[in-house]
Every structure is written in C-alpha cells, then in structure tokens.
Design an enzyme around this catalytic site. Structure first.
Site, mmCIF file in Angstrom:
data_model
loop_
_atom_site.group_PDB
_atom_site.id
_atom_site.type_symbol
_atom_site.label_atom_id
_atom_site.label_comp_id
_atom_site.label_asym_id
_atom_site.label_seq_id
_atom_site.Cartn_x
_atom_site.Cartn_y
_atom_site.Cartn_z
ATOM 1 N N LYS A 173 5.937 9.945 -41.811
ATOM 2 C CA LYS A 173 6.208 8.474 -40.640
ATOM 3 C C LYS A 173 5.028 9.312 -39.528
ATOM 4 C CE LYS A 173 9.943 7.275 -38.109
ATOM 5 N NZ LYS A 173 11.387 6.770 -37.400
ATOM 6 N N SER A 177 14.558 2.867 -37.434
ATOM 7 C CA SER A 177 12.769 3.252 -37.122
ATOM 8 C C SER A 177 12.228 3.610 -37.611
ATOM 9 C CB SER A 177 12.734 3.556 -36.000
ATOM 10 O OG SER A 177 12.448 5.269 -36.357
ATOM 11 N N SER A 225 17.990 5.983 -37.839
ATOM 12 C CA SER A 225 16.447 6.338 -38.125
ATOM 13 C C SER A 225 16.028 6.272 -39.401
ATOM 14 C CB SER A 225 15.674 5.833 -37.182
ATOM 15 O OG SER A 225 15.017 5.292 -35.745
#
Lengths: 473, 96
Positions: free
Chosen positions: A65, A140, A164
């Site tokens: 990420k 997210s 997330s």
C-alpha cells in the site's frame, strides 16, 4: 516450487509484474511499478534460496500500500501533496519483508491518506473490483485488495484505521487481517489516526495471511506504541477443530442498514459452523451503535494533528503565495483532496476551545466503554462474529455523493480499532454474485488464537467462489 | 446548533487550509450533517467513565539512552521544494 528451484524468484516476479502491468488500467490497483526495483529484490531472494537461508515466504511477490514508506521508491498516499516524495528509509514492515526475502511488486492505490471506503478518494484514479470493474474494491486499501483478487500479487500489505484492510478484503472476496494494535510497527507508515492505525496482511487464505503477519510483526523500538512481544507465530495456525468453540453474536452487528443478501450469507455460514459444532452465544453491545460517530471524532482529531506536517516545506510541492502562512495554506488548500480537508476541519473543530469536552473527551470515554464491553464479551467466548461490511461492492460513484452512507460502510469494522482487538475478514459466500465477508474479532494480543480459529472456520466453510478473471489455468 | 460560514472559515484558517468559495458552502453542509450525528453522543451518560486515548494502554515506553544514526542532512533535505546551504528555505516570516 521456489524452494525446489523449479522456478527462479526472477521468473515468478516477472510473471506477476507482467500481469500487474497488463491489468494496470483495468484494475487501477497500482500507483507505481518499477521493474528494476522488483527484479533486484527477486535476485536477493534467489540468493537466499540458493544459500539455504530462505524462509517460508522467500521469493513470494507482495504488493505494498502506498502509505508504507519504501526507500528510494515513491510513497504518495495517493495525494498530490506527496507528489514526487521519495522516502530515504524503509518502514519497519517493509524492511522486515525484504529481510524475509519477499519481493515487492509495486505500490498500490488507496483513498488519499487512507481516508475512505471505496478507493474513489485517490487523487490519481479509482481502483476497481476484479469481480466487476464497474464496482469499487472498497477502501481504503482498495488497490491492495484488487491486486490480490486480480492475481497480480499473491499477497499484499494494507493498513487499517477503521476497517481499511478488512472491508476491501470483504468486497474483493479475499482474507484481510488487522493484528492487535502494536504487534506490527507503525514506523514508516504515514500516520492517519495514530491510536487506531495498524498494518496487516491481505491474502487468499488464512494461512498465507498468518505467514505474512509473522514476517512483519514484532517489537520495534522506533515505534513507542509497539508491544514488547515476539512476532506473531504462524506455525500452529493449521491446527485444532472448531468443535466446541464458543462464538459471541452481538445483535448490533446484524442491524443498521445491512443488505439482506449480506445477512443471509453470514447466517448461512453460521449454520455451517453450527453444524460443525460451534456454539453461538447471543449478546448485546449497544456501544457498537455509537461506534461510527465516536470514530468520526477521534480519527479526524488525530488526523488533523498528524497531517499538520504537510506544509510544503520539507517535502512535496509548494504553492507560492504571499507570506509564510499564505504559502502553507495555499499548498494545503490546493493539494489536499476534498475528503482529507473535510476530516482535517472536523478534527480541528472538535479539538478547538469550548468543544474539546463535548466531543473529543466524550468520544474517548465512549471508546473506553465500548472496548471494555467487547473485552468482557471476549473473556467468555473465543471470538465475536458478524458481517465485515453491511454492503457488497457498490457501483463506482454509488455512494460518493452521500458522505454519511459512505461512513456507515465501516460500521462493523470500527469496534476492533477502538479497542485494538485483532480482527480478520474472510469470504463466506456471495450476494448478488458478489463476495460477502465474515468478520471474527479476537482477544487483544491473542492473534495466534484468532488466526487458528479463522483457519478452522475456513476449513468448515469449504472452498469459496472465485471471480472470473478471464485467465486459463 | 449549526456551524456558520464564518466558523467554517475560522476552522479552515486554524487548519491552514485556503478554501475556494464553492468549497466553503460544501463543507458547511457536510460539517453540519456530521455535527448533527455528534449530538447523539451528548444523550449518553458518561459520568465516571475513564477516557481511553489509546487502543492498547501502555505507559512510559523508555528508550535506551544510546546514540543512533538518523537521516543524514542530505537525506533530510532530499525532498525539500526549496533548499540552500544545507537549510530548508521558507517564505518570509517577518515583514520589514
């Protein structure tokens, strides 16, 4: 295959890189791919495989990420305010992956600064759900979820502040695990809500997630909130039986606007588990219903403080204007996206004089009450069960005009962050042809027990549906 | 209770966010909706409840008192939009 040396780490990395690049527009999962960077890590992994120092994940590709710092590689948090930023150091989790010989495929898309539940708040482009590219992958960590579901990487790292990791894992039909707060170092993770943020693995199976959790966890003196505990031990995950396990069912997790199809899938899974010998205990934890509101005071308050560092002085572009304050305000005003500015303002407001007691202090008191109640439930049970997300993957643009509806998507996942509890989402069937996630929450610091239970649940539920990616085996 | 346009501007000023006119209106609506939900919390009795500032409570995480290498000056400056002679250059702070 890697350990038998039937394939080389470079061949594996190349295959995944090719797929990641060929699906780049289709899934929007990656913000940054650098073949040289990836292949040099593959060569380092090969050296470990050749000299007998390889671990269980040496040579395995992993997507990262883009809010996790990678030395020499862009780390943008999908924000224009970090455009061009190249960290001079690795996050501890990244350094540990390299040490274990994993091979980073690229940096994945996310909602800007990890604020969102659909990946539509990315300043670059939205990521898409490999099950149906007209739908969101969740957020997210949407890029990390799409990367794994779309078979561009076998595993990935995400971060979880209010769900997330788990929510996009649920929407993309994969496993997502948020470890106990403090078991994985936050050093080098760009901070959002420091008392809630935790890095964790996303994978196709509980066992893979456990191995990745083992690789990245452990005490780190560069994170003052790191727990003085050994790494998560994945060696005993595939053991034991689900028979006789007691699992709590808070009725509040099954309400609040959940789609009927989601509830049906979760109930079907629970029927399978009951048949396998699980005892379900109905409980009530009313504090769960105030979780989203409490979270939207605490997380923005922490974010407003954490994001003060982005001022166009030490990193990122600078927008010229009159004077120091004018320049900082112009830089922040023009380069932060809509949702990030909204949360900074909420946080600034609830922390401002006259409102602190009414909002922030009260939210902390309710956070304590919720965590204590969940802990009490967990003292009498092996885990807490519920849906991960009240909805399946929604169409792109479907909720972006309704900020409150978007916030409620995190309704089931927020409670775990409030008390630092480990929690895992795993696929449990389909609704309207789209994956549904089942969430298990465990006792603080007992990550191994939760992973073992999740593996047992995975065995009891059996093989899950896979998306049609147009691949031939 | 509602947040006024002036209050939105004041909060934006505190947070060092320069907003466009259309953004001010949008944030006023959005913040007011959220503040309405925050009102739900005021109905809850919190008497005697301990605030919980952190997920897992820790006290006094001490570090060993040893010197450790940090970033070099070049590394620290490597992402700066403006630098000179080993320093970050900022816009004028004091006017004449």
């Amino acid at each position: 295959m890697l350990r038998d040396r039937k394939v080389s780490a470079r061949e594996v990395a190349t295959a995944f890189l090719d797929r990641a690049e060929s699906t780049r527009e289709l899934y929007g999962a990656y913000l940054h791919i650098d073949r040289e960077w990836t292949l040099s890590q593959a060569d380092a992994a090969q050296a470990k495989l050749d000299n007998g120092t390889a671990g269980p994940l040496t040579g395995v590709p992993v997507a990262i990420k883009d809010n996790i710092s990678t030395a020499g590689q862009p780390t943008t948090c999908a924000s224009k305010i970090l455009d061009g930023y190249i960290p001079p150091y690795d996050a501890t989790s990244m350094a540990k992956l390299k040490e274990a010989g994993l091979v980073a495929v690229g940096k994945t898309n996310l909602d800007e600064f990890a604020m969102g539940a659909s990946n539509e708040n990315s300043s670059a482009f939205p990521a898409k759900n490999p099950w149906d590219i007209s739908r969101v992958p969740g957020g997210s960590s949407g890029g990390s979820a799409a990367a794994v579901a779309g078979r561009t990487a076998p595993v990935s790292l995400g971060s979880d502040t209010g769900g997330s990791i788990r929510q996009p894992a649920a929407l993309c039909g994969i496993v997502g695990f948020k470890p106990t707060y403090g078991r994985v170092s936050r050093y080098g993770l760009v901070a959002f809500g420091s008392s809630l943020d935790q890095i964790g693995p996303m994978a196709h199976t509980v066992s893979d997630a456990a191995l990745l959790a083992q690789a990245i966890s452990g005490y780190d003196d560069r994170d003052a909130t790191s727990l003085q505990m050994p790494s998560i031990d994945a060696s005993r995950v595939q053991e034991g039986s689900i028979k006789g396990k007691r699992i709590a069912v808070p009725k509040e997790l099954f309400a609040q606007g959940a789609e009927p199809g989601v509830l049906e899938a979760v109930h079907r899974a629970m029927d399978q588990l009951r048949a396998a010998g699980v005892e379900f205990v109905e409980v009530s934890v009313p504090e769960i219903e105030l979780g989203v509101t409490t979270y939207y005071i605490i997380a923005p308050a922490e974010a407003s403080s954490n994001l003060a560092r982005f001022d166009g002085i030490r990193y990122g572009p600078r927008m010229e204007a009159t004077g120091h304050v004018g320049t900082v305000a112009a830089t922040r005003g023009q380069l932060f996206g809509h949702e990030v500015k909204a949360r900074i303002m909420i946080g600034t407001y609830v922390l401002s004089a006259g409102y602190y007691d009414a909002f922030y202090l009260r939210a902390q008191q309710l956070r304590g009450k919720m965590a204590a109640h969940l802990d009490e439930v967990l003292q009498g049970c092996d885990a807490i069960i519920g849906p991960t997300s009240p909805v399946v993957a929604f169409p792109l643009g479907g909720l972006s005009q309704d900020p409150m509806a978007m916030k409620l998507v995190d309704y089931c996942t927020i409670p775990a962050n409030m008390g630092g509890f480990p929690a895992i989402s795993m696929p449990c069937g389909l609704s309207e042809g789209l994956p549904v996630g089942l969430q298990l929450m465990g006792r603080v610091t007992e990550d191994e027990a939760l992973l073992q239970l999740a593996w047992q649940v995975e065995q009891a539920l059996g093989p899950q549906a896979q998306p049609n990616l147009g691949l031939t085996q | 209770m509602g947040i006024t346009r002036e209050e939105v501007l004041h909060v934006a000023q505190l947070a060092r966010l320069q907003l466009q006119d259309h953004e001010i209106d949008a944030y006023q609506l959005e913040l007011n909706e959220l503040l309405g939900h925050f009102e739900d919390l005021s109905a809850v009795d919190v008497t005697g409840l301990e605030p919980k500032p952190h997920a897992v409570s820790l006290t006094n995480a001490w570090d060993e008192d040893v010197v450790r290498a940090g970033l070099t000056r070049d590394q620290a400056l490597s992402n700066a939009p403006a630098q000179k002679a080993g320093l970050f250059i900022v816009p004028t702070i004091l006017e004449d």
